[in-house]
Every structure is written in structure tokens, then in C-alpha cells.
Design an enzyme around this catalytic site. Sequence first.
Site, mmCIF file in Angstrom:
data_model
loop_
_atom_site.group_PDB
_atom_site.id
_atom_site.type_symbol
_atom_site.label_atom_id
_atom_site.label_comp_id
_atom_site.label_asym_id
_atom_site.label_seq_id
_atom_site.Cartn_x
_atom_site.Cartn_y
_atom_site.Cartn_z
ATOM 1 N N CYS A 125 0.874 -1.173 0.000
ATOM 2 C CA CYS A 125 0.000 0.000 0.000
ATOM 3 C C CYS A 125 0.907 1.218 0.000
ATOM 4 C CB CYS A 125 -0.956 -0.029 1.195
ATOM 5 S SG CYS A 125 -0.145 0.005 2.803
ATOM 6 N N LEU A 126 0.520 2.277 0.656
ATOM 7 C CA LEU A 126 1.357 3.468 0.705
ATOM 8 C C LEU A 126 2.512 3.303 1.676
ATOM 9 C CD1 LEU A 126 1.851 6.398 -0.219
ATOM 10 C CD2 LEU A 126 0.398 7.116 1.696
#
Length: 164
Positions: A125-126
Amino acid sequence: MLGGGVMGSGVWRWWRAARALRAAGGEWWQAAAPGPGAVGASSRGLCTGEVPSLSYQELKDLKTANVLHIDVRERWEIDKYGKIPKSINIPLGELVEALQMDPMEFKEQYNQKMPAKSDPVVFSCLAGTRSKQALGFAMSLGFSRVHQYGGGFEDWVTHEPPEK
């Protein structure tokens, strides 16, 4: 205001994913960020019940093998900032449903072969929070060779440019 007010659409997707997980026999808190020593605590051990978190180099090495890399960020994040090469996007709120799809439907929707529960899968993800939740979801559904790239997209772009 469902899906767009104070609780944005990502929260509603997460809530729906948690409901689907519970319906599949898991509990929503199994996918939440766990405490030390719990399933999901930061470590590399697959046999110890802890979250296998990969480094940049480990992910890069795995990408040369037959591993499915799923980026669980929202589509707008991919569109705006790019993605890690050779990853597919399945937003976290869609993940539980996607991992239970008919293989033909999965292939049609994501242009990728549906992973078997014994296939290696990496989530990113981030910065590691959503990928940890994704890992919990996948493990609760019986996927046994799952990893997360804890540094996420933020770490990847410090090493090489994203794919647009």
C-alpha cells in the site's frame, strides 16, 4: 451521507470487507493492526504466526519469480502517483470479495490469474498499514504464502521511479 460524507468511501469499503470477512468465518479485528506477538506483528517468520514483511530488495528479488503483487491502495492513488511495476490494484475494500471470486471472474476483472491459496502473494500500500490488513484478510481466508511490503510505495519510490 453514505460513502462520501465524514466517513469517505474507503471507510465504507473497509467496513464491507470486514463484514465479508466475518461472513467467511473470520472476525474484523483479525485484520486490524495487531499488538506485539499477535498474528500480524512485524517480523519475517512465516512459521511463528507473525507478519512476513519484505524489504525493498526482497520484493525486487521476488518479482523475478512467479509472485502475485497486489497493491491495495485506492484507484485514485494509483492514477495520481503511479504504482510499483508488475503489481495489480485491488483496493482494500474489494480484497475479501476478490480473493473469493470465481477464477474466471477474477481473470476478467483484474487481468491476472486468480491465486491459489498456496501461491505466493505480496500485498503493498502506501506505507504498510493497509497491506497489513490485507495480509490478515488473506490469511483468514486460508492463503498460506502471503507477505507484505511494509515500506510500501513510499519506500519503493526512494529506490526507483514508479510505473505510471
